[in-house]
Design a protein around this motif. Structure first.
Motif, PDB file in Angstrom:
ATOM      1  N   LEU A  50      17.859 -27.969  49.495  1.00 12.75           N
ATOM      2  CA  LEU A  50      18.719 -28.570  50.103  1.00 12.75           C
ATOM      3  C   LEU A  50      19.066 -26.348  50.659  1.00 12.75           C
ATOM      4  N   ASP A  51      19.844 -25.254  49.984  1.00 11.31           N
ATOM      5  CA  ASP A  51      19.856 -24.617  50.418  1.00 11.31           C
ATOM      6  C   ASP A  51      18.686 -23.495  51.424  1.00 11.31           C
ATOM      7  N   VAL A  52      17.541 -24.055  50.687  1.00  5.57           N
ATOM      8  CA  VAL A  52      16.525 -23.498  51.321  1.00  5.57           C
ATOM      9  C   VAL A  52      15.855 -23.491  52.868  1.00  5.57           C
ATOM     10  N   HIS A  53      16.710 -25.525  52.774  1.00  2.00           N
ATOM     11  CA  HIS A  53      16.231 -26.045  53.640  1.00  2.00           C
ATOM     12  C   HIS A  53      17.307 -25.197  55.559  1.00  2.00           C
ATOM     13  N   ARG A  72       8.555  -9.962  62.034  1.00  2.00           N
ATOM     14  CA  ARG A  72       9.112  -9.129  61.553  1.00  2.00           C
ATOM     15  C   ARG A  72       9.892  -9.895  60.187  1.00  2.00           C
ATOM     16  N   VAL A  73       9.909 -11.031  59.304  1.00  2.00           N
ATOM     17  CA  VAL A  73      10.710 -11.150  59.398  1.00  2.00           C
ATOM     18  C   VAL A  73      10.644 -10.905  57.856  1.00  2.00           C
ATOM     19  N   GLY A  74      12.372 -11.183  57.369  1.00  2.00           N
ATOM     20  CA  GLY A  74      12.092 -10.739  55.524  1.00  2.00           C
ATOM     21  C   GLY A  74      13.542 -11.177  55.229  1.00  2.00           C
ATOM     22  N   ILE A  75      13.724 -11.099  53.959  1.00  2.00           N
ATOM     23  CA  ILE A  75      14.031 -11.871  53.129  1.00  2.00           C
ATOM     24  C   ILE A  75      14.881 -10.779  52.249  1.00  2.00           C
ATOM     25  N   CYS A  76      16.509 -11.392  51.555  1.00  2.00           N
ATOM     26  CA  CYS A  76      16.210 -10.460  50.857  1.00  2.00           C
ATOM     27  C   CYS A  76      17.624 -11.525  49.483  1.00  2.00           C
ATOM     28  N   GLY A  77      17.755 -11.253  48.533  1.00  2.00           N
ATOM     29  CA  GLY A  77      19.550 -11.440  47.731  1.00  2.00           C
ATOM     30  C   GLY A  77      19.484 -10.830  46.521  1.00  2.00           C
ATOM     31  N   GLY A  78      20.694 -11.560  45.968  1.00  2.00           N
ATOM     32  CA  GLY A  78      20.742 -11.065  44.703  1.00  2.00           C
ATOM     33  C   GLY A  78      21.031 -12.552  43.660  1.00  2.00           C
ATOM     34  N   SER A  79      21.101 -12.925  42.599  1.00  2.00           N
ATOM     35  CA  SER A  79      21.616 -14.051  41.960  1.00  2.00           C
ATOM     36  C   SER A  79      20.787 -14.966  42.365  1.00  2.00           C
ATOM     37  N   HIS A  80      21.767 -15.883  43.047  1.00  2.00           N
ATOM     38  CA  HIS A  80      21.122 -17.511  43.475  1.00  2.00           C
ATOM     39  C   HIS A  80      20.596 -16.972  44.827  1.00  2.00           C
ATOM     40  N   GLY A  81      21.031 -15.993  45.378  1.00  2.00           N
ATOM     41  CA  GLY A  81      20.514 -15.060  46.802  1.00  2.00           C
ATOM     42  C   GLY A  81      19.231 -14.592  46.480  1.00  2.00           C
ATOM     43  N   GLY A  82      18.608 -13.781  44.813  1.00  2.00           N
ATOM     44  CA  GLY A  82      17.391 -13.752  44.868  1.00  2.00           C
ATOM     45  C   GLY A  82      16.473 -15.132  44.542  1.00  2.00           C
ATOM     46  N   PHE A  83      17.259 -16.158  43.944  1.00  2.00           N
ATOM     47  CA  PHE A  83      16.039 -17.315  43.981  1.00  2.00           C
ATOM     48  C   PHE A  83      15.799 -17.730  44.748  1.00  2.00           C
ATOM     49  N   LEU A  84      16.895 -17.535  46.019  1.00  2.00           N
ATOM     50  CA  LEU A  84      16.610 -18.380  47.401  1.00  2.00           C
ATOM     51  C   LEU A  84      15.792 -17.555  47.730  1.00  2.00           C
ATOM     52  N   GLY A  86      13.440 -15.982  46.155  1.00  2.00           N
ATOM     53  CA  GLY A  86      11.984 -16.070  46.286  1.00  2.00           C
ATOM     54  C   GLY A  86      11.209 -17.976  46.740  1.00  2.00           C
ATOM     55  N   HIS A  87      12.579 -18.805  46.672  1.00  2.00           N
ATOM     56  CA  HIS A  87      11.899 -19.342  47.354  1.00  2.00           C
ATOM     57  C   HIS A  87      11.386 -19.946  48.679  1.00  2.00           C
ATOM     58  N   CYS A  88      12.392 -18.727  49.316  1.00  2.00           N
ATOM     59  CA  CYS A  88      11.811 -19.397  51.070  1.00  2.00           C
ATOM     60  C   CYS A  88      10.729 -18.452  51.443  1.00  2.00           C
ATOM     61  N   ILE A  89       9.982 -17.317  50.709  1.00  2.00           N
ATOM     62  CA  ILE A  89       8.957 -16.929  50.791  1.00  2.00           C
ATOM     63  C   ILE A  89       7.647 -17.467  50.113  1.00  2.00           C
ATOM     64  N   GLY A  90       8.416 -18.484  48.976  1.00  2.00           N
ATOM     65  CA  GLY A  90       6.845 -18.858  48.340  1.00  2.00           C
ATOM     66  C   GLY A  90       6.375 -20.051  49.493  1.00  2.00           C
ATOM     67  N   GLN A  91       7.801 -21.411  49.338  1.00  2.00           N
ATOM     68  CA  GLN A  91       7.616 -22.453  50.483  1.00  2.00           C
ATOM     69  C   GLN A  91       7.250 -22.044  51.672  1.00  2.00           C
ATOM     70  N   ALA A  99       9.740 -10.253  50.512  1.00  2.00           N
ATOM     71  CA  ALA A  99      11.459 -10.715  49.775  1.00  2.00           C
ATOM     72  C   ALA A  99      11.488  -9.641  49.222  1.00  2.00           C
ATOM     73  N   ALA A 100      12.950  -9.696  48.935  1.00  2.00           N
ATOM     74  CA  ALA A 100      13.117  -8.111  47.982  1.00  2.00           C
ATOM     75  C   ALA A 100      14.728  -9.562  47.136  1.00  2.00           C
ATOM     76  N   THR A 101      14.129  -9.094  46.011  1.00  2.00           N
ATOM     77  CA  THR A 101      15.016  -9.705  44.948  1.00  2.00           C
ATOM     78  C   THR A 101      15.779  -9.161  43.976  1.00  2.00           C
ATOM     79  N   ARG A 102      16.788  -9.642  44.153  1.00  2.00           N
ATOM     80  CA  ARG A 102      18.063  -8.415  42.848  1.00  2.00           C
ATOM     81  C   ARG A 102      18.562  -9.339  42.038  1.00  2.00           C
ATOM     82  N   ASN A 103      18.186  -8.795  40.218  1.00  2.00           N
ATOM     83  CA  ASN A 103      18.595 -10.221  39.503  1.00  2.00           C
ATOM     84  C   ASN A 103      18.633 -11.810  40.177  1.00  2.00           C
ATOM     85  N   PRO A 104      17.407 -11.844  40.614  1.00  2.00           N
ATOM     86  CA  PRO A 104      17.161 -13.778  40.573  1.00  2.00           C
ATOM     87  C   PRO A 104      17.468 -14.431  39.614  1.00  2.00           C
ATOM     88  N   VAL A 105      17.919 -15.548  39.379  1.00  2.00           N
ATOM     89  CA  VAL A 105      17.840 -16.887  38.648  1.00  2.00           C
ATOM     90  C   VAL A 105      16.257 -17.337  39.174  1.00  2.00           C
TER      91      VAL A 105
END
Length: 129
Positions: A50-53, A72-84, A86-91, A99-105
């Motif tokens: 749902l959050d990825v959608h 030229r679209v990138g994504i970054c986030g920390g904690s749940h944002g890092g989880f998100l 990772g999922h966004c660039i993977g999916q 993508a740049a993640t900080r302390n991702p879940v």
């Protein structure tokens, strides 16, 4: 996900927009606070879908508007944002180029024994009730 993005001015984001020529899109996806209990609970057991959608829909809307360069679209986030992130660039590697993640879940199951919020791990992995 138990927070939300503010509508106040954030100086560091302003700096990036002015000097780095970046555009920043802040998405309050399902599960963010501020939209009521039903919205908050809707993410439990649905994290990574749902959050990825919601993030993908917002990103597509802004890229299709022509305001930003879709190549030229990138994504970054920390904690749940890092989880998100990772999922966004993977999916959706067709949308997100970096993508740049900080302390991702990234592994909720392994967090259960190594976190101060094991109850959150169970709810996020299994849902409410």
């Amino acid at each position: 996900p138990h927070s939300c993005m503010s509508t106040t001015y954030i100086p560091s984001y302003g700096f990036l927009c002015r000097h780095g020529r970046y555009a920043i899109l802040l998405v309050n996806y399902r599960g963010s606070s501020g939209f009521g209990q039903e919205s908050l609970e809707s993410l439990a057991g649905n994290a990574g879908s749902l959050d990825v959608h919601d993030v993908v829909a917002a990103t597509r809307a802004i890229t299709e508007s022509g305001i930003i360069d879709a190549d030229r679209v990138g994504i970054c986030g920390g904690s749940h944002g890092g989880f998100l992130a990772g999922h966004c660039i993977g999916q959706h590697p067709d949308i997100f180029k970096v993508a740049a993640t900080r302390n991702p879940v990234m592994n909720i199951a392994s967090m259960v024994t190594a976190t101060d919020i094991p109850d959150w791990c169970y709810i996020e992995a299994l849902g409410v009730g």
